[in-house]
Design a protein around this motif. Structure first.
Motif, PDB file in Angstrom:
ATOM      1  N   GLU A  14       0.791  -1.441   0.035  1.00 10.48           N
ATOM      2  CA  GLU A  14       0.009   0.018  -0.077  1.00 10.48           C
ATOM      3  C   GLU A  14       0.791   1.386  -0.033  1.00 10.48           C
ATOM      4  O   GLU A  14       2.107   1.099   0.318  1.00 10.48           O
ATOM      5  CB  GLU A  14      -0.904  -0.104   1.246  1.00 10.48           C
ATOM      6  CG  GLU A  14      -0.159   0.093   2.685  1.00 10.48           C
ATOM      7  CD  GLU A  14      -1.129   0.125   3.732  1.00 10.48           C
ATOM      8  OE1 GLU A  14      -0.901   1.151   4.596  1.00 10.48           O
ATOM      9  OE2 GLU A  14      -1.681  -0.609   3.748  1.00 10.48           O
ATOM     10  N   HIS A 160      -8.764  11.253  -4.281  1.00  8.61           N
ATOM     11  CA  HIS A 160      -8.519   9.995  -4.378  1.00  8.61           C
ATOM     12  C   HIS A 160      -9.559   9.233  -5.380  1.00  8.61           C
ATOM     13  O   HIS A 160     -10.695   9.760  -5.560  1.00  8.61           O
ATOM     14  CB  HIS A 160      -8.289   9.183  -3.016  1.00  8.61           C
ATOM     15  CG  HIS A 160      -9.444   9.123  -2.263  1.00  8.61           C
ATOM     16  ND1 HIS A 160     -10.840   8.603  -2.657  1.00  8.61           N
ATOM     17  CD2 HIS A 160      -9.628   9.876  -1.181  1.00  8.61           C
ATOM     18  CE1 HIS A 160     -11.563   8.912  -1.418  1.00  8.61           C
ATOM     19  NE2 HIS A 160     -11.069   9.649  -0.727  1.00  8.61           N
ATOM     20  N   THR A 164      -9.971   0.026  -3.606  1.00  7.68           N
ATOM     21  CA  THR A 164      -9.321  -0.837  -4.326  1.00  7.68           C
ATOM     22  C   THR A 164      -8.688  -1.636  -3.326  1.00  7.68           C
ATOM     23  O   THR A 164      -8.276  -1.147  -2.427  1.00  7.68           O
ATOM     24  CB  THR A 164      -8.395  -0.459  -5.290  1.00  7.68           C
ATOM     25  OG1 THR A 164      -7.810  -1.494  -6.123  1.00  7.68           O
ATOM     26  CG2 THR A 164      -7.289   0.642  -4.598  1.00  7.68           C
ATOM     27  N   GLU A 165      -8.162  -2.907  -3.659  1.00  8.76           N
ATOM     28  CA  GLU A 165      -7.358  -3.845  -2.975  1.00  8.76           C
ATOM     29  C   GLU A 165      -6.013  -3.975  -3.783  1.00  8.76           C
ATOM     30  O   GLU A 165      -5.474  -5.007  -3.301  1.00  8.76           O
ATOM     31  CB  GLU A 165      -7.994  -5.101  -2.795  1.00  8.76           C
ATOM     32  CG  GLU A 165      -9.182  -5.157  -1.773  1.00  8.76           C
ATOM     33  CD  GLU A 165      -8.771  -4.541  -0.469  1.00  8.76           C
ATOM     34  OE1 GLU A 165      -7.461  -4.899   0.006  1.00  8.76           O
ATOM     35  OE2 GLU A 165      -9.370  -3.638   0.352  1.00  8.76           O
ATOM     36  N   ARG A 169      -2.457   0.453  -3.717  1.00  7.95           N
ATOM     37  CA  ARG A 169      -3.554   1.045  -3.102  1.00  7.95           C
ATOM     38  C   ARG A 169      -3.178   2.162  -1.977  1.00  7.95           C
ATOM     39  O   ARG A 169      -2.003   2.195  -1.332  1.00  7.95           O
ATOM     40  CB  ARG A 169      -4.609   0.056  -2.274  1.00  7.95           C
ATOM     41  CG  ARG A 169      -3.931  -0.620  -1.095  1.00  7.95           C
ATOM     42  CD  ARG A 169      -4.685  -1.691  -0.114  1.00  7.95           C
ATOM     43  NE  ARG A 169      -4.129  -2.407   0.687  1.00  7.95           N
ATOM     44  CZ  ARG A 169      -4.720  -2.956   1.789  1.00  7.95           C
ATOM     45  NH1 ARG A 169      -5.927  -3.316   1.494  1.00  7.95           N
ATOM     46  NH2 ARG A 169      -4.081  -3.415   2.709  1.00  7.95           N
ATOM     47  N   TYR A 195      -9.058   2.571   1.823  1.00  5.44           N
ATOM     48  CA  TYR A 195      -7.765   2.236   0.704  1.00  5.44           C
ATOM     49  C   TYR A 195      -8.408   2.532  -0.601  1.00  5.44           C
ATOM     50  O   TYR A 195      -9.493   1.953  -1.036  1.00  5.44           O
ATOM     51  CB  TYR A 195      -7.417   0.788   0.943  1.00  5.44           C
ATOM     52  CG  TYR A 195      -6.834   0.715   2.332  1.00  5.44           C
ATOM     53  CD1 TYR A 195      -5.331   0.768   2.315  1.00  5.44           C
ATOM     54  CD2 TYR A 195      -7.434   0.206   3.245  1.00  5.44           C
ATOM     55  CE1 TYR A 195      -4.761   0.768   3.694  1.00  5.44           C
ATOM     56  CE2 TYR A 195      -6.904   0.103   4.663  1.00  5.44           C
ATOM     57  CZ  TYR A 195      -5.530   0.251   4.762  1.00  5.44           C
ATOM     58  OH  TYR A 195      -4.959   0.142   5.937  1.00  5.44           O
ATOM     59  N   HIS A 197      -7.747   4.004  -4.953  1.00  2.07           N
ATOM     60  CA  HIS A 197      -6.834   4.365  -6.082  1.00  2.07           C
ATOM     61  C   HIS A 197      -6.214   5.551  -5.813  1.00  2.07           C
ATOM     62  O   HIS A 197      -6.928   6.731  -5.648  1.00  2.07           O
ATOM     63  CB  HIS A 197      -7.622   4.291  -7.502  1.00  2.07           C
ATOM     64  CG  HIS A 197      -7.867   2.970  -7.984  1.00  2.07           C
ATOM     65  ND1 HIS A 197      -6.927   2.216  -8.721  1.00  2.07           N
ATOM     66  CD2 HIS A 197      -9.048   2.353  -8.077  1.00  2.07           C
ATOM     67  CE1 HIS A 197      -7.635   1.279  -9.183  1.00  2.07           C
ATOM     68  NE2 HIS A 197      -8.931   1.091  -8.685  1.00  2.07           N
TER      69      HIS A 197
END
Length: 352
Positions: A14, A160, A164-165, A169, A195, A197
């Protein structure tokens, strides 16, 4: 070592957001958003200065013109933002005076480019610099400044995309923009909003690639004045349309699309028209220092052609002189022959 080993896996899966965007030096607030914008302006002016110098423009001209372009651009960017996101400043529970708090963020690139170009035009007129040369020199630097400015949105935990995962992220905190820091929960830790994009990063990478492309384009091809800038005007909206449709922040919609998407389409068409218009100008010669060498650089092919032409002209002159001399000698011979003949004989002409 144990602490570091716990941080590295997190960074690999991340992108963390900052938990603070304002620092104080005594009573003076230092805002990350403003610092990112300022750093971008410095880099843009520096690069523009170098590119103008390659065109034979005095090195201080970029600073003189920027003194007009930058304030106009900031005002234009703020006006565009307030118009397109008016719900943030007008209506129930809103304070219209917040529209003047530019230090809290909120600049629309379209307004910044439009009024910034007007300021640059005024500066060019006063400095005696061709406006097309300036905007061509400035285009890559403006793109880089945009990339640096997007990191101000990262500090503010704003703009943002959707959740997303993906491994890249973006961790976003619940953020108090007026205080310039993340909201802290009962456990004393910043509250994680989710979390998402990292659309700020997508756009930053796009405009950095665009800046590199513009520099390559100007060096690779003999373009007309103004066409590098026109390529920027066409290129930026292509990436912006994609990023704009990934964002989830509140925005004004027209016919189901965010207003910035429609603006991007119109700006792309404007860039296409500018490309053709600049190319058709009567004085649209190639740019010195870009696709062709400057006027003071020697051209071996040109010199060789010049020497050949001079030799040819000399040879033609020598032939003409010899021919004239031959005709003169023949005339003298004819006079002598006529003078030597007896008077009672008919005159004869020499055999050719």
């Amino acid at each position: 070592m144990t602490r570091l080993s716990g941080i590295l896996p997190a960074l690999a899966s991340e992108i963390p957001s900052p938990t603070q965007s304002i620092w104080y030096v005594g009573p003076v607030p230092i805002r990350a958003y403003a610092m990112c914008i300022l750093a971008g302006i410095i880099v843009a002016v520096w690069l523009t200065q170098r590119r103008l110098a390659a065109r034979g423009v005095p090195t201080d001209a970029a600073i003189d013109i920027a003194a007009w372009a930058v304030p106009f651009g900031i005002i234009g960017g703020r006006i565009y933002h307030v118009i397109t996101d008016n719900h943030l400043y007008f209506g129930p529970g809103r304070n219209p005076l917040d529209a003047f708090k530019i230090y809290e963020g909120g600049l629309g690139i379209w307004g910044a480019i439009a009024l910034g170009a007007l300021g640059a035009w005024i500066g060019c007129r006063r400095s005696g610099v061709d406006f097309r040369d300036f905007i061509d020199a400035a285009a890559p630097g403006v793109a880089i400044a945009q990339a640096m400015g997007r990191f101000g949105n990262w500090f503010n935990n704003e703009l943002h995309g959707a959740p997303t995962e993906l491994p890249w992220r973006l961790r976003v905190y619940e953020f108090d923009q007026s205080a310039g820091r993340a909201v802290v929960g009962a456990d004393g830790n910043p509250v994680v909003l989710g979390y998402f994009h990292p659309t700020f990063l997508y756009e930053a990478l796009w405009v950095l690639a665009l800046a590199a492309f513009l520099i390559w384009l100007g060096r690779r091809f003999d373009l007309a004045r103004g066409q590098v800038f026109a390529a920027y005007v066409m290129g930026y909206p292509l990436g912006r349309i994609v990023v704009e449709n990934m964002r989830t922040d509140p925005a004004t919609h027209v016919l189901g699309q965010r207003v910035n998407t429609w603006t991007s389409i119109l700006v792309f068409l404007l860039g296409l028209w500018l490309w053709r218009w600049f190319g058709r100008r009567a004085d649209a010669r190639a740019i010195p220092g870009e696709g062709t060498p400057p006027d003071d650089v020697d051209h071996p092919r040109t010199e060789e052609a010049s020497m050949t032409s001079e030799t040819s002209e000399t040879s033609e002159t020598d032939v003409a002189d010899r021919s004239a001399g031959a005709r003169s000698d023949a005339a003298e011979t004819t006079k002598d022959q006529l003078a030597d003949q007896p008077a009672d004989e008919p005159p004869t002409r020499p055999v050719p």
